[in-house]
Motif scaffolding. Structure first.
Motif, PDB file in Angstrom:
ATOM      1  N   GLY A   1       2.649  -4.782  16.466  1.00  0.00           N
ATOM      2  CA  GLY A   1       3.202  -5.918  17.191  1.00  0.00           C
ATOM      3  C   GLY A   1       3.053  -7.231  16.457  1.00  0.00           C
ATOM      4  N   GLN A   2       2.171  -7.281  15.457  1.00  0.00           N
ATOM      5  CA  GLN A   2       1.943  -8.545  14.745  1.00  0.00           C
ATOM      6  C   GLN A   2       3.014  -8.831  13.697  1.00  0.00           C
ATOM      7  OE1 GLN A   2      -1.997  -8.267  13.154  1.00  0.00           O
ATOM      8  NE2 GLN A   2      -3.000  -8.541  15.145  1.00  0.00           N
ATOM      9  N   VAL A   3       3.755  -7.804  13.267  1.00  0.00           N
ATOM     10  CA  VAL A   3       4.774  -7.996  12.241  1.00  0.00           C
ATOM     11  C   VAL A   3       6.109  -7.523  12.798  1.00  0.00           C
ATOM     12  CG1 VAL A   3       3.168  -7.766  10.322  1.00  0.00           C
ATOM     13  CG2 VAL A   3       4.263  -5.740  11.255  1.00  0.00           C
TER      14      VAL A   3
ATOM     15  N   ASP B   1       1.276  -1.593   5.034  1.00  0.00           N
ATOM     16  CA  ASP B   1       0.884  -2.278   3.801  1.00  0.00           C
ATOM     17  C   ASP B   1       1.988  -2.203   2.755  1.00  0.00           C
ATOM     18  OD1 ASP B   1      -1.528  -2.867   4.947  1.00  0.00           O
ATOM     19  OD2 ASP B   1      -2.594  -1.167   4.053  1.00  0.00           O
ATOM     20  N   ALA B   2       2.711  -1.060   2.692  1.00  0.00           N
ATOM     21  CA  ALA B   2       3.780  -0.920   1.700  1.00  0.00           C
ATOM     22  C   ALA B   2       4.956  -1.845   2.005  1.00  0.00           C
ATOM     23  CB  ALA B   2       4.251   0.543   1.643  1.00  0.00           C
ATOM     24  N   LEU B   3       5.153  -2.180   3.291  1.00  0.00           N
ATOM     25  CA  LEU B   3       6.288  -3.026   3.688  1.00  0.00           C
ATOM     26  C   LEU B   3       5.958  -4.509   3.638  1.00  0.00           C
ATOM     27  CD1 LEU B   3       7.530  -0.957   6.760  1.00  0.00           C
ATOM     28  CD2 LEU B   3       8.518  -1.023   4.459  1.00  0.00           C
ATOM     29  N   ARG B   4       4.727  -4.834   3.257  1.00  0.00           N
ATOM     30  CA  ARG B   4       4.320  -6.245   3.231  1.00  0.00           C
ATOM     31  C   ARG B   4       5.202  -7.023   2.245  1.00  0.00           C
ATOM     32  NH1 ARG B   4      -1.723  -6.953   1.742  1.00  0.00           N
ATOM     33  NH2 ARG B   4      -1.841  -5.672   3.623  1.00  0.00           N
ATOM     34  N   GLY B   5       5.707  -8.141   2.667  1.00  0.00           N
ATOM     35  CA  GLY B   5       6.530  -8.993   1.804  1.00  0.00           C
ATOM     36  C   GLY B   5       8.013  -8.688   1.859  1.00  0.00           C
TER      37      GLY B   5
ATOM     38  N   VAL C   1       6.091  10.749   8.281  1.00  0.00           N
ATOM     39  CA  VAL C   1       5.949   9.289   8.397  1.00  0.00           C
ATOM     40  C   VAL C   1       6.564   8.692   7.135  1.00  0.00           C
ATOM     41  CG1 VAL C   1       4.363   7.358   8.614  1.00  0.00           C
ATOM     42  CG2 VAL C   1       3.844   9.522   9.764  1.00  0.00           C
ATOM     43  N   SER C   2       7.698   8.010   7.296  1.00  0.00           N
ATOM     44  CA  SER C   2       8.413   7.464   6.142  1.00  0.00           C
ATOM     45  C   SER C   2       8.657   5.982   6.349  1.00  0.00           C
ATOM     46  CB  SER C   2       9.731   8.208   5.924  1.00  0.00           C
ATOM     47  OG  SER C   2      10.541   8.133   7.083  1.00  0.00           O
ATOM     48  N   ASP C   3       8.895   5.286   5.237  1.00  0.00           N
ATOM     49  CA  ASP C   3       9.170   3.851   5.275  1.00  0.00           C
ATOM     50  C   ASP C   3      10.243   3.547   4.243  1.00  0.00           C
ATOM     51  OD1 ASP C   3       7.894   3.029   2.618  1.00  0.00           O
ATOM     52  OD2 ASP C   3       6.183   3.992   3.605  1.00  0.00           O
ATOM     53  N   ASN C   4      10.725   2.320   4.247  1.00  0.00           N
ATOM     54  CA  ASN C   4      11.734   1.883   3.282  1.00  0.00           C
ATOM     55  C   ASN C   4      11.144   0.911   2.279  1.00  0.00           C
ATOM     56  OD1 ASN C   4      11.329  -0.144   5.122  1.00  0.00           O
ATOM     57  ND2 ASN C   4      13.462  -0.833   5.157  1.00  0.00           N
TER      58      ASN C   4
ATOM     59  N   LYS D   1      -3.539  -0.466  -4.044  1.00  0.00           N
ATOM     60  CA  LYS D   1      -3.708  -1.792  -3.441  1.00  0.00           C
ATOM     61  C   LYS D   1      -4.500  -2.696  -4.375  1.00  0.00           C
ATOM     62  CE  LYS D   1      -3.715   0.186   1.230  1.00  0.00           C
ATOM     63  NZ  LYS D   1      -4.470   0.338   2.484  1.00  0.00           N
ATOM     64  N   ARG D   2      -4.432  -3.995  -4.069  1.00  0.00           N
ATOM     65  CA  ARG D   2      -5.176  -4.947  -4.865  1.00  0.00           C
ATOM     66  C   ARG D   2      -6.667  -4.850  -4.568  1.00  0.00           C
ATOM     67  NH1 ARG D   2      -1.829 -10.252  -3.330  1.00  0.00           N
ATOM     68  NH2 ARG D   2      -2.076  -9.190  -1.306  1.00  0.00           N
ATOM     69  N   PRO D   3      -7.529  -5.288  -5.521  1.00  0.00           N
ATOM     70  CA  PRO D   3      -8.979  -5.212  -5.284  1.00  0.00           C
ATOM     71  C   PRO D   3      -9.370  -5.920  -3.995  1.00  0.00           C
ATOM     72  CG  PRO D   3      -8.538  -5.755  -7.574  1.00  0.00           C
ATOM     73  CD  PRO D   3      -7.218  -5.805  -6.863  1.00  0.00           C
TER      74      PRO D   3
END
Length: 567
Positions: free
Chosen positions: A433-435, A470-474, A494-497, A516-518
């Motif tokens: 719900g936050q994004v 996390d993969a869809l961030r940005g 479970v898939s994403d674009n 992911k980043r450190p």
């Protein structure tokens, strides 16, 4: 007279030279044979030594001991022994009764008094014992305890088959036998030598030790040893003795090379020389040149054979060193893997598995505070109830993590995969719900039943949903699809674009591998999820979609298939 003296000196010198030469050749061949037989014996023992510790962790055998159900265990041991070629594979329960065996005739008998069972039950390592020396029924056993949670469930034992080695030794022109630490012959190319003592090699103190072990009644091997112990006479024949320490339990391999062959070869050459002397009257110079030429060819041929043997022996030594180095690196890798497994369990318990409920609680608390301030008490009570549910879920996670490596029987039950998906989406609803993300779920209208642990399945789905976010961030266009496909092997996709997976998707399931980043992740989530899927009898895989994005698939056996297999 001078010619006779020269001939006598020639024969005497030839005899000494050829005896020394052929004796040295025989000694070299005896050293090579002893080294080869020693290596083959060690290879058999080392190959069988690893089997009990591996079988002690076999889930089929462990479950059979825990449940007391042994219907298929003997068949499994028979299949394993078809590859191993051991004399016998034995599975004992905690009382010493044989509950499974590659020889079904032994089922139900007790071996609680045998040393390999008693010692293995006390130790946590693989033990080796030799039985039946006094009874003249030799048996060589590697055994390892089967434990669960520190509790003894039983013992797995491998009876080593050394009969094939003895059969191969019997084809040698020499004689081969192996003595134990008490100099009792336990293996021999001649069965009549077995269970006998090499008493001339024993000191008084060791003889007293033998009597204390009630082995003093064994017969003495009828050998006439020389002072140096390098030669021995048996039944009128003389042998050159070569003994090699095997480096295993004080065993020694003895190889006896027949010296009669040396004498025959020397006598043959001497006979040729005498015949040549008879022809020296007319053709002395031609005969001498012919003998020199023959001797040169023989020495050249035998030198070539010795060089070939030395080269092969050197190659075998180098290969053995490479194998030992590989084994050492493998052992180091196993130790490191054990450390990583323990670290993964603790890290997952503290930093990963509880993170999602905590994040959801934080969101519900903030919402409840606003609802209370606005006087909307029923809705606030609903948020508080959700917080209480998440606290219960955290308690269940904590109990689950205590036995994370091995699930209990009471955790597995029939469940509908649709409920697991709804539970995971409920946990992730605050983050979703936050994004601004389009969540598309596709589930059948009828139940999709499996036998498993709903909490663990939700853990996998929560981790996959969070990775998708996390993969869809940005990205401006965000979409996550959750699809349940029924069938004999129900599958949750479970898939994403997003941008997709790296070139080697399998590396995602290795501990501490992360894209992911450190500071944003430890790289343990997918490794733990894959382990949970495997524990439940399923599989977690990953791939890139043609249209772009990543797809993770969780496949689990359907309830009907599991029930049929159990029957």
């Amino acid at each position: 007279m001078l010619a006779v003296t020269l001939v006598a000196l020639l024969i005497w010198g030839s005899h000494n030279y050829l005896t020394t030469f052929y004796s040295e050749d025989l000694r070299n061949r005896a050293n090579v044979r002893a080294a080869i037989y020693n290596g083959s014996l060690l290879n058999v023992l080392e190959r069988h030594q690893l089997i009990p510790s591996v079988l002690a962790r076999d889930r089929t055998l462990t479950d059979a001991l825990m449940r007391g159900q042994y219907a298929m265990t003997s068949a499994r041991l028979i299949d394993i022994n078809d590859e191993l070629k051991a004399r016998n594979l034995l599975l004992f329960d905690a009382t010493g009764r044989i509950v499974a065996s590659s020889d079904r005739r032994l089922l139900g008998t007790s071996r609680a008094d045998r040393p390999y069972f008693r010692e293995a039950a006390r130790e946590n390592t693989t033990i080796f014992t030799t039985t039946g020396v006094a009874e003249r029924e030799l048996g060589f056993f590697f055994a390892h305890a089967v434990r669960s949670g520190g509790q003894l469930l039983g013992v797995i034992a491998v009876q080593v088959n050394l009969g094939e080695l003895e059969a191969s030794w019997a084809r040698d022109t020499g004689r081969v036998f192996v003595t134990n630490a008490e100099d009792v012959v336990i293996l021999s190319s001649h069965p009549d030598w077995r269970y006998k003592l090499l008493s001339p090699l024993l000191e008084e103190a060791r003889m007293a030790a033998l009597r204390s072990r009630q082995l003093g009644g064994l017969e003495i091997l009828p050998m006439d040893w020389t002072g140096t112990g390098r030669q021995v006479r048996i039944g009128g024949a003389t042998y050159l003795r070569r003994d090699v320490s095997i480096g295993f339990r004080g065993w020694t391999l003895n190889y006896l090379a027949p010296l009669d062959d040396v004498r025959a070869r020397v006598n043959a050459v001497i006979a040729l020389e005498i015949m040549a002397v008879a022809l020296l009257v007319a053709l002395i110079f031609w005969i001498r040149s012919k003998q020199a030429w023959r001797r040169f060819l023989r020495l050249e041929r035998e030198s070539a054979e010795l060089r070939d043997l030395n080269r092969r022996l050197s190659d075998e030594i180098l290969e053995r060193r490479r194998v030992e180095q590989t084994l050492a690196r493998t052992e180091q890798s196993l130790v490191q893997a054990s450390k990583l497994a323990a670290l993964g369990q603790m890290s997952a318990a503290v930093s990963h598995e509880l993170n999602q409920p905590l994040a959801a609680m934080r969101t519900y608390i903030a919402g409840a505070r606003l609802l209370i301030e606005r006087g909307r008490m029923p809705e606030a009570h609903s948020s508080i109830q959700r917080i209480d549910d998440l606290i219960g879920r955290m308690a269940m996670l904590t109990r689950q993590l205590k036995s994370f490596a091995r699930k209990g029987e009471d955790e597995i039950r029939p469940l509908d995969l649709r409920d697991a998906i709804k539970g995971a989406l409920s946990v992730m609803s605050p983050q979703l719900g936050q994004v601004r993300v389009e969540l598309v779920t596709d589930m059948p209208s009828t139940p999709v039943m499996i036998r498993g642990d709903q909490l663990r399945i939700e853990q996998i789905l929560v981790n996959l949903l969070r990775n998708a976010l996390d993969a869809l961030r940005g990205q401006d266009d965000r979409r996550i699809d959750v699809t349940l496909v029924p069938g004999p092997l129900p599958t949750i996709r479970v898939s994403d674009n997003g941008p997709g997976l790296p070139k080697e998707p399998d590396a995602l399931f290795e501990p501490f591998f992360t894209t992911k980043r450190p500071g944003e992740g430890l790289g343990l989530g997918l490794a733990i999820s894959a382990g949970i899927a495997q524990d439940l009898g399923g599989e977690l895989t990953a791939r890139n979609l043609v249209r772009g994005g990543a797809c993770f698939e969780l496949t689990l056996p359907a309830l009907q298939k599991l029930d049929t297999a159990a029957e």
